[in-house]
Design a protein around this motif. Structure first.
Motif, PDB file in Angstrom:
ATOM      1  N   LEU A  91       0.369   3.895  -2.645  1.00 15.76           N
ATOM      2  CA  LEU A  91       0.824   5.889  -2.509  1.00 15.76           C
ATOM      3  C   LEU A  91       1.840   6.744  -2.736  1.00 15.76           C
ATOM      4  O   LEU A  91       1.596   7.236  -3.814  1.00 15.76           O
ATOM      5  CB  LEU A  91       0.691   5.687  -0.855  1.00 15.76           C
ATOM      6  CG  LEU A  91       0.594   7.686  -0.570  1.00 15.76           C
ATOM      7  CD1 LEU A  91      -0.374   7.755  -0.669  1.00 15.76           C
ATOM      8  CD2 LEU A  91       1.412   7.187   0.804  1.00 15.76           C
ATOM      9  N   LEU A  92       2.606   5.864  -3.437  1.00 17.19           N
ATOM     10  CA  LEU A  92       4.024   6.641  -4.038  1.00 17.19           C
ATOM     11  C   LEU A  92       3.979   6.517  -5.926  1.00 17.19           C
ATOM     12  O   LEU A  92       3.961   8.019  -6.171  1.00 17.19           O
ATOM     13  CB  LEU A  92       5.272   6.150  -3.564  1.00 17.19           C
ATOM     14  CG  LEU A  92       5.849   5.742  -2.151  1.00 17.19           C
ATOM     15  CD1 LEU A  92       7.252   5.464  -2.209  1.00 17.19           C
ATOM     16  CD2 LEU A  92       5.601   7.512  -1.718  1.00 17.19           C
ATOM     17  N   LEU A  93       2.642   5.894  -6.218  1.00 21.57           N
ATOM     18  CA  LEU A  93       2.910   5.751  -7.658  1.00 21.57           C
ATOM     19  C   LEU A  93       1.843   6.917  -7.717  1.00 21.57           C
ATOM     20  O   LEU A  93       1.864   7.717  -8.596  1.00 21.57           O
ATOM     21  CB  LEU A  93       2.769   4.500  -8.022  1.00 21.57           C
ATOM     22  CG  LEU A  93       1.946   4.545  -9.071  1.00 21.57           C
ATOM     23  CD1 LEU A  93       3.475   4.386 -10.215  1.00 21.57           C
ATOM     24  CD2 LEU A  93       1.584   2.447  -9.233  1.00 21.57           C
ATOM     25  N   TRP A  94       0.301   6.696  -6.487  1.00 22.08           N
ATOM     26  CA  TRP A  94      -0.432   7.702  -7.180  1.00 22.08           C
ATOM     27  C   TRP A  94       0.254   9.314  -6.725  1.00 22.08           C
ATOM     28  O   TRP A  94      -0.493   9.817  -7.553  1.00 22.08           O
ATOM     29  CB  TRP A  94      -1.444   7.441  -5.888  1.00 22.08           C
ATOM     30  CG  TRP A  94      -3.286   8.286  -5.676  1.00 22.08           C
ATOM     31  CD1 TRP A  94      -3.996   7.748  -7.029  1.00 22.08           C
ATOM     32  CD2 TRP A  94      -3.205   9.047  -5.639  1.00 22.08           C
ATOM     33  NE1 TRP A  94      -4.370   8.688  -6.332  1.00 22.08           N
ATOM     34  CE2 TRP A  94      -4.128   9.722  -5.483  1.00 22.08           C
ATOM     35  CE3 TRP A  94      -2.698   9.496  -3.746  1.00 22.08           C
ATOM     36  CZ2 TRP A  94      -4.955  10.695  -5.098  1.00 22.08           C
ATOM     37  CZ3 TRP A  94      -2.844  10.714  -3.918  1.00 22.08           C
ATOM     38  CH2 TRP A  94      -4.352  11.245  -4.365  1.00 22.08           C
ATOM     39  N   LEU A  95       0.743   9.048  -6.114  1.00 22.88           N
ATOM     40  CA  LEU A  95       1.457  10.635  -5.642  1.00 22.88           C
ATOM     41  C   LEU A  95       2.119  10.919  -7.120  1.00 22.88           C
ATOM     42  O   LEU A  95       2.033  12.203  -7.771  1.00 22.88           O
ATOM     43  CB  LEU A  95       1.590  10.318  -4.693  1.00 22.88           C
ATOM     44  CG  LEU A  95       1.079  10.663  -3.368  1.00 22.88           C
ATOM     45  CD1 LEU A  95       2.441  10.621  -2.304  1.00 22.88           C
ATOM     46  CD2 LEU A  95       0.768  11.888  -3.337  1.00 22.88           C
ATOM     47  N   LEU A  96       2.880  10.150  -7.131  1.00 24.30           N
ATOM     48  CA  LEU A  96       3.971  10.433  -8.814  1.00 24.30           C
ATOM     49  C   LEU A  96       2.904  10.853  -9.722  1.00 24.30           C
ATOM     50  O   LEU A  96       3.007  11.757 -10.333  1.00 24.30           O
ATOM     51  CB  LEU A  96       4.491   9.682  -8.724  1.00 24.30           C
ATOM     52  CG  LEU A  96       6.332   9.263  -7.643  1.00 24.30           C
ATOM     53  CD1 LEU A  96       6.993   7.880  -8.318  1.00 24.30           C
ATOM     54  CD2 LEU A  96       6.403   9.952  -8.135  1.00 24.30           C
ATOM     55  N   SER A 133       0.462  -1.414  -0.339  1.00 24.19           N
ATOM     56  CA  SER A 133      -0.245   0.140   0.205  1.00 24.19           C
ATOM     57  C   SER A 133       0.877   0.863  -0.131  1.00 24.19           C
ATOM     58  O   SER A 133       0.544   2.329  -0.268  1.00 24.19           O
ATOM     59  CB  SER A 133      -1.041  -0.210   0.924  1.00 24.19           C
ATOM     60  OG  SER A 133       0.285   0.010   1.920  1.00 24.19           O
ATOM     61  N   LEU A 134       1.808   1.142   1.087  1.00 29.67           N
ATOM     62  CA  LEU A 134       2.907   2.220   0.667  1.00 29.67           C
ATOM     63  C   LEU A 134       3.558   2.670  -0.879  1.00 29.67           C
ATOM     64  O   LEU A 134       3.054   3.718  -1.394  1.00 29.67           O
ATOM     65  CB  LEU A 134       3.909   1.833   1.375  1.00 29.67           C
ATOM     66  CG  LEU A 134       5.327   3.173   1.400  1.00 29.67           C
ATOM     67  CD1 LEU A 134       4.121   4.256   2.033  1.00 29.67           C
ATOM     68  CD2 LEU A 134       6.512   3.004   2.817  1.00 29.67           C
ATOM     69  N   TYR A 135       3.889   1.536  -1.162  1.00 30.55           N
ATOM     70  CA  TYR A 135       4.200   1.801  -3.617  1.00 30.55           C
ATOM     71  C   TYR A 135       3.110   2.270  -3.514  1.00 30.55           C
ATOM     72  O   TYR A 135       3.286   2.831  -5.032  1.00 30.55           O
ATOM     73  CB  TYR A 135       4.666   0.023  -3.834  1.00 30.55           C
ATOM     74  CG  TYR A 135       6.481  -0.036  -2.724  1.00 30.55           C
ATOM     75  CD1 TYR A 135       7.542   1.207  -3.263  1.00 30.55           C
ATOM     76  CD2 TYR A 135       6.589  -1.240  -2.045  1.00 30.55           C
ATOM     77  CE1 TYR A 135       8.117   0.782  -2.136  1.00 30.55           C
ATOM     78  CE2 TYR A 135       7.170  -1.703  -2.284  1.00 30.55           C
ATOM     79  CZ  TYR A 135       8.133  -0.998  -1.530  1.00 30.55           C
ATOM     80  OH  TYR A 135       9.602  -0.959  -1.293  1.00 30.55           O
TER      81      TYR A 135
END
Length: 86
Positions: free
Chosen positions: A7-12, A3-5
């Motif tokens: 979230l990071l992908l979504w933010l990018l 879920s952290l990955y």
């Protein structure tokens, strides 16, 4: 952890200004500051000295490998006006 990955992908993705190959823009000011390097695997410098003299002024740094030089060849044999042999 996944879920952290996500979230990071979504933010990018929502950021929208990510450059896949970042670097300075090529402006005249930057172009003047570039360093040009030539590396030649020349396999016997004695036979190609005229070629080196023709191209040497186009580069800031010139590296030559496999020159096949020995102790019988002096720096004066390889002297090119205006350049330093290191």
């Amino acid at each position: 952890m996944i879920s952290l990955y996500i979230l990071l992908l979504w933010l990018l993705l929502i950021c929208g200004d990510i450059e896949p190959n970042p670097g300075p823009e090529r402006t005249p000011e930057i172009s003047e500051k570039t360093l040009s390097i030539f590396h030649g695997n020349i396999r016997s410098l004695r036979n190609k000295l005229n070629y080196i003299v023709d191209i040497i002024e186009d580069y800031d740094v010139v590296f030559l490998t496999e020159t096949h030089l020995d102790s019988n060849i002096t720096d004066s044999d390889l002297y090119i006006s205006g350049f330093e042999i290191l």
